[in-house]
Design a protein around this motif. Sequence first.
Motif, PDB file in Angstrom:
ATOM      1  N   LEU A 331      40.717  33.825  37.323  1.00  0.00           N
ATOM      2  CA  LEU A 331      39.886  33.468  38.477  1.00  0.00           C
ATOM      3  C   LEU A 331      40.362  32.143  39.083  1.00  0.00           C
ATOM      4  O   LEU A 331      40.537  32.029  40.303  1.00  0.00           O
ATOM      5  CB  LEU A 331      38.424  33.365  38.049  1.00  0.00           C
ATOM      6  CG  LEU A 331      37.439  32.997  39.166  1.00  0.00           C
ATOM      7  CD1 LEU A 331      37.237  34.166  40.103  1.00  0.00           C
ATOM      8  CD2 LEU A 331      36.103  32.550  38.586  1.00  0.00           C
ATOM      9  N   ARG A 332      40.578  31.137  38.225  1.00  0.00           N
ATOM     10  CA  ARG A 332      41.056  29.840  38.720  1.00  0.00           C
ATOM     11  C   ARG A 332      42.426  29.982  39.377  1.00  0.00           C
ATOM     12  O   ARG A 332      42.686  29.395  40.429  1.00  0.00           O
ATOM     13  CB  ARG A 332      41.121  28.833  37.560  1.00  0.00           C
ATOM     14  CG  ARG A 332      39.761  28.390  37.040  1.00  0.00           C
ATOM     15  CD  ARG A 332      39.897  27.201  36.091  1.00  0.00           C
ATOM     16  NE  ARG A 332      40.687  27.534  34.907  1.00  0.00           N
ATOM     17  CZ  ARG A 332      40.171  28.007  33.783  1.00  0.00           C
ATOM     18  NH1 ARG A 332      38.865  28.231  33.686  1.00  0.00           N
ATOM     19  NH2 ARG A 332      40.947  28.274  32.738  1.00  0.00           N
ATOM     20  N   LYS A 333      43.282  30.757  38.750  1.00  0.00           N
ATOM     21  CA  LYS A 333      44.650  30.942  39.259  1.00  0.00           C
ATOM     22  C   LYS A 333      44.644  31.539  40.665  1.00  0.00           C
ATOM     23  O   LYS A 333      45.300  31.024  41.575  1.00  0.00           O
ATOM     24  CB  LYS A 333      45.428  31.847  38.296  1.00  0.00           C
ATOM     25  CG  LYS A 333      46.824  32.214  38.772  1.00  0.00           C
ATOM     26  CD  LYS A 333      47.513  33.137  37.771  1.00  0.00           C
ATOM     27  CE  LYS A 333      48.882  33.595  38.274  1.00  0.00           C
ATOM     28  NZ  LYS A 333      49.554  34.489  37.293  1.00  0.00           N
ATOM     29  N   TYR A 334      43.888  32.620  40.847  1.00  0.00           N
ATOM     30  CA  TYR A 334      43.946  33.323  42.132  1.00  0.00           C
ATOM     31  C   TYR A 334      43.019  32.726  43.177  1.00  0.00           C
ATOM     32  O   TYR A 334      43.254  32.892  44.375  1.00  0.00           O
ATOM     33  CB  TYR A 334      43.684  34.813  41.912  1.00  0.00           C
ATOM     34  CG  TYR A 334      44.847  35.468  41.208  1.00  0.00           C
ATOM     35  CD1 TYR A 334      46.069  35.612  41.862  1.00  0.00           C
ATOM     36  CD2 TYR A 334      44.756  35.870  39.880  1.00  0.00           C
ATOM     37  CE1 TYR A 334      47.164  36.167  41.214  1.00  0.00           C
ATOM     38  CE2 TYR A 334      45.852  36.432  39.227  1.00  0.00           C
ATOM     39  CZ  TYR A 334      47.053  36.567  39.905  1.00  0.00           C
ATOM     40  OH  TYR A 334      48.143  37.107  39.265  1.00  0.00           O
ATOM     41  N   ALA A 335      41.980  32.019  42.746  1.00  0.00           N
ATOM     42  CA  ALA A 335      41.161  31.285  43.713  1.00  0.00           C
ATOM     43  C   ALA A 335      41.985  30.165  44.342  1.00  0.00           C
ATOM     44  O   ALA A 335      41.935  29.940  45.560  1.00  0.00           O
ATOM     45  CB  ALA A 335      39.917  30.729  43.030  1.00  0.00           C
ATOM     46  N   GLN A 336      42.766  29.489  43.520  1.00  0.00           N
ATOM     47  CA  GLN A 336      43.635  28.431  44.035  1.00  0.00           C
ATOM     48  C   GLN A 336      44.728  29.026  44.926  1.00  0.00           C
ATOM     49  O   GLN A 336      45.014  28.497  46.003  1.00  0.00           O
ATOM     50  CB  GLN A 336      44.254  27.664  42.871  1.00  0.00           C
ATOM     51  CG  GLN A 336      45.143  26.506  43.307  1.00  0.00           C
ATOM     52  CD  GLN A 336      45.733  25.756  42.120  1.00  0.00           C
ATOM     53  OE1 GLN A 336      45.731  26.230  41.002  1.00  0.00           O
ATOM     54  NE2 GLN A 336      46.251  24.572  42.374  1.00  0.00           N
ATOM     55  N   LYS A 337      45.309  30.113  44.481  1.00  0.00           N
ATOM     56  CA  LYS A 337      46.390  30.749  45.250  1.00  0.00           C
ATOM     57  C   LYS A 337      45.893  31.212  46.618  1.00  0.00           C
ATOM     58  O   LYS A 337      46.610  31.087  47.623  1.00  0.00           O
ATOM     59  CB  LYS A 337      46.950  31.933  44.464  1.00  0.00           C
ATOM     60  CG  LYS A 337      48.069  32.680  45.184  1.00  0.00           C
ATOM     61  CD  LYS A 337      48.575  33.852  44.351  1.00  0.00           C
ATOM     62  CE  LYS A 337      49.666  34.626  45.096  1.00  0.00           C
ATOM     63  NZ  LYS A 337      50.138  35.780  44.282  1.00  0.00           N
ATOM     64  N   ASN A 338      44.677  31.763  46.661  1.00  0.00           N
ATOM     65  CA  ASN A 338      44.135  32.298  47.909  1.00  0.00           C
ATOM     66  C   ASN A 338      43.239  31.314  48.644  1.00  0.00           C
ATOM     67  O   ASN A 338      42.585  31.683  49.620  1.00  0.00           O
ATOM     68  CB  ASN A 338      43.360  33.590  47.619  1.00  0.00           C
ATOM     69  CG  ASN A 338      44.275  34.721  47.172  1.00  0.00           C
ATOM     70  OD1 ASN A 338      44.950  35.341  47.982  1.00  0.00           O
ATOM     71  ND2 ASN A 338      44.316  34.982  45.863  1.00  0.00           N
ATOM     72  N   LYS A 339      43.206  30.056  48.134  1.00  0.00           N
ATOM     73  CA  LYS A 339      42.439  28.978  48.766  1.00  0.00           C
ATOM     74  C   LYS A 339      40.969  29.393  48.974  1.00  0.00           C
ATOM     75  O   LYS A 339      40.419  29.290  50.076  1.00  0.00           O
ATOM     76  CB  LYS A 339      43.094  28.578  50.094  1.00  0.00           C
ATOM     77  CG  LYS A 339      44.490  27.988  49.927  1.00  0.00           C
ATOM     78  CD  LYS A 339      45.114  27.624  51.260  1.00  0.00           C
ATOM     79  CE  LYS A 339      46.436  26.877  51.073  1.00  0.00           C
ATOM     80  NZ  LYS A 339      47.427  27.618  50.281  1.00  0.00           N
ATOM     81  N   LYS A 340      40.368  29.865  47.882  1.00  0.00           N
ATOM     82  CA  LYS A 340      38.967  30.276  47.928  1.00  0.00           C
ATOM     83  C   LYS A 340      38.137  29.402  46.996  1.00  0.00           C
ATOM     84  O   LYS A 340      38.571  29.083  45.886  1.00  0.00           O
ATOM     85  CB  LYS A 340      38.832  31.744  47.525  1.00  0.00           C
ATOM     86  CG  LYS A 340      39.353  32.717  48.578  1.00  0.00           C
ATOM     87  CD  LYS A 340      38.674  34.069  48.425  1.00  0.00           C
ATOM     88  CE  LYS A 340      38.880  34.928  49.642  1.00  0.00           C
ATOM     89  NZ  LYS A 340      38.071  36.167  49.581  1.00  0.00           N
ATOM     90  N   ASP A 341      36.938  29.040  47.460  1.00  0.00           N
ATOM     91  CA  ASP A 341      36.040  28.208  46.657  1.00  0.00           C
ATOM     92  C   ASP A 341      35.086  29.119  45.891  1.00  0.00           C
ATOM     93  O   ASP A 341      33.936  29.330  46.286  1.00  0.00           O
ATOM     94  CB  ASP A 341      35.269  27.254  47.568  1.00  0.00           C
ATOM     95  CG  ASP A 341      34.413  26.280  46.772  1.00  0.00           C
ATOM     96  OD1 ASP A 341      34.673  26.125  45.564  1.00  0.00           O
ATOM     97  OD2 ASP A 341      33.484  25.692  47.357  1.00  0.00           O
ATOM     98  N   ILE A 342      35.585  29.682  44.802  1.00  0.00           N
ATOM     99  CA  ILE A 342      34.784  30.582  43.972  1.00  0.00           C
ATOM    100  C   ILE A 342      34.428  29.855  42.682  1.00  0.00           C
ATOM    101  O   ILE A 342      35.306  29.349  41.988  1.00  0.00           O
ATOM    102  CB  ILE A 342      35.543  31.889  43.675  1.00  0.00           C
ATOM    103  CG1 ILE A 342      35.878  32.612  44.995  1.00  0.00           C
ATOM    104  CG2 ILE A 342      34.730  32.792  42.768  1.00  0.00           C
ATOM    105  CD1 ILE A 342      36.699  33.853  44.822  1.00  0.00           C
ATOM    106  N   GLN A 343      33.129  29.822  42.373  1.00  0.00           N
ATOM    107  CA  GLN A 343      32.650  29.025  41.246  1.00  0.00           C
ATOM    108  C   GLN A 343      32.750  29.745  39.906  1.00  0.00           C
ATOM    109  O   GLN A 343      32.874  29.118  38.864  1.00  0.00           O
ATOM    110  CB  GLN A 343      31.195  28.612  41.491  1.00  0.00           C
ATOM    111  CG  GLN A 343      30.992  27.782  42.753  1.00  0.00           C
ATOM    112  CD  GLN A 343      31.798  26.492  42.727  1.00  0.00           C
ATOM    113  OE1 GLN A 343      31.747  25.750  41.750  1.00  0.00           O
ATOM    114  NE2 GLN A 343      32.542  26.235  43.789  1.00  0.00           N
ATOM    115  N   GLY A 344      32.682  31.060  39.926  1.00  0.00           N
ATOM    116  CA  GLY A 344      32.719  31.773  38.660  1.00  0.00           C
ATOM    117  C   GLY A 344      32.469  33.257  38.835  1.00  0.00           C
ATOM    118  O   GLY A 344      32.526  33.792  39.944  1.00  0.00           O
ATOM    119  N   ILE A 345      32.181  33.919  37.718  1.00  0.00           N
ATOM    120  CA  ILE A 345      31.928  35.355  37.701  1.00  0.00           C
ATOM    121  C   ILE A 345      30.471  35.590  37.328  1.00  0.00           C
ATOM    122  O   ILE A 345      29.969  35.018  36.339  1.00  0.00           O
ATOM    123  CB  ILE A 345      32.865  36.060  36.696  1.00  0.00           C
ATOM    124  CG1 ILE A 345      34.326  35.824  37.080  1.00  0.00           C
ATOM    125  CG2 ILE A 345      32.575  37.560  36.637  1.00  0.00           C
ATOM    126  CD1 ILE A 345      35.325  36.365  36.079  1.00  0.00           C
TER     127      ILE A 345
END
Length: 451
Positions: A331-345
């Motif tokens: 989640l951290r890897k692809y949130a950073q890659k896609n520039k998304k502010d996602i806090q968790g699952i």
Amino acid sequence: MTAQTSILLVDDDRAHRIMLKVNLEQESYRIFECDDGDQVLSMLEKHAPHLILMDQKMARMDGLEALELIKKKGYTIPVILLTAFSSVKQAVSAMKNGAFDYITKPIDIEELLLLINRALTYEQIEQENRQLKERIGEQFSFSNIIGNCSSMQDLFQNLRIIAPTDATVLITGESGTGKELIANALHENSLRKDNVFIKLNCAALNENLLESELFGHEAGAFTGANKQRKGRFELANGGTLFLDEIGDMSLPTQAKILRVLQEGEFERLGGSTTIQVDVRVLAATHKNLEDMISEGLFRQDLYYRLSVVPVELPPLRSRSTDIPELCNHFLRKYAQKNKKDIQGIHPEALSILTQYNWPGNIRELENTIERAVILCQGEYVSFRELPTHMVPKSLSDNISQPDDPQFTLRDMEREVIRSTLALTNNNKSETAKKLGIARQTLLNKIKEYDL
């Protein structure tokens, strides 16, 4: 170079030292100076310059002795020696012992500036390479590979023993279990880590191309072979060769691999010169090689050569306790890659992910999380971003779908809070922590949504 770039000037000729200092300061270098080689180490500790410009002949300690002390202390700083024409032979010898270069007196300032720039550029590249190797080493440290279950911890303990040896390792496991990651870690924790790590997927090539890739070929060996080419074994000399999907290799090619493992030698295709190599081989397969041996599809002698140390990776379904940490990592890897502010699952989604069977193992999990991150429009990945075949029908039937015009962000937020409260047995502090919000904010939301 910037004004912060500093040079330590070591010369017992005061007039010569002043001349160099004036010229170098005009180029915005910061200059530290001392008058003999016996002061160099203390100056390095005090000022940490980027480069040393040092006379070869000095009264108390000459440049060659000072250079030896610098290298013994482990400094990698570039050193340029100033030398007379009569001492060029000694200066060349000093380069073999770690000096970057030398320049003869009388000093041509333009030539010196070019040499300094080249040395500083080279050192910057070397430093970047060292940092890159450190990052790679950290990335492939066994402690950084996710796996807290007992089977993975036992595996890591064995790998730490295996890695520093030159033993051939056969890595087995289902597709997607991380066999290449383990091969990388074995190399990066081996005595060959500063040498090359060459990879080859044996399933991706037909027999003729595979042999050419492995052993190389001479010009004219076959149609299209216009020039000599080195194979992977030759390129991996001194390092490690990782042969992935070795179970897809034909019997004739297996015989040639066996010879390299036994004798450390081979000939290029179309050639007669025997080439000696020193290569550590790591192999991997998702196939059952013992069954293939009984069916006459894999050589038993090669199997024994490859599996000096067998390593079997467990499927993801047998290590479900690692799934939450793996999910958060991806989640951290692809949130950073896609520039998304996602806090968790969302806990509901995490529960689905944990209970799923994962036939594609870690590779399937990674792809699932990447897809979920791309589709996610809120702060938390929910079951709605998961593939439909993973989501229980009862769940998808009972909760409004995102394309339902009556389903709002408020509905989603209320559902996230409700599910998390249920997960924590109505523990408000724990719920707030899991949701990443203040406890008072949670209490306000509970009152707002009448939960």
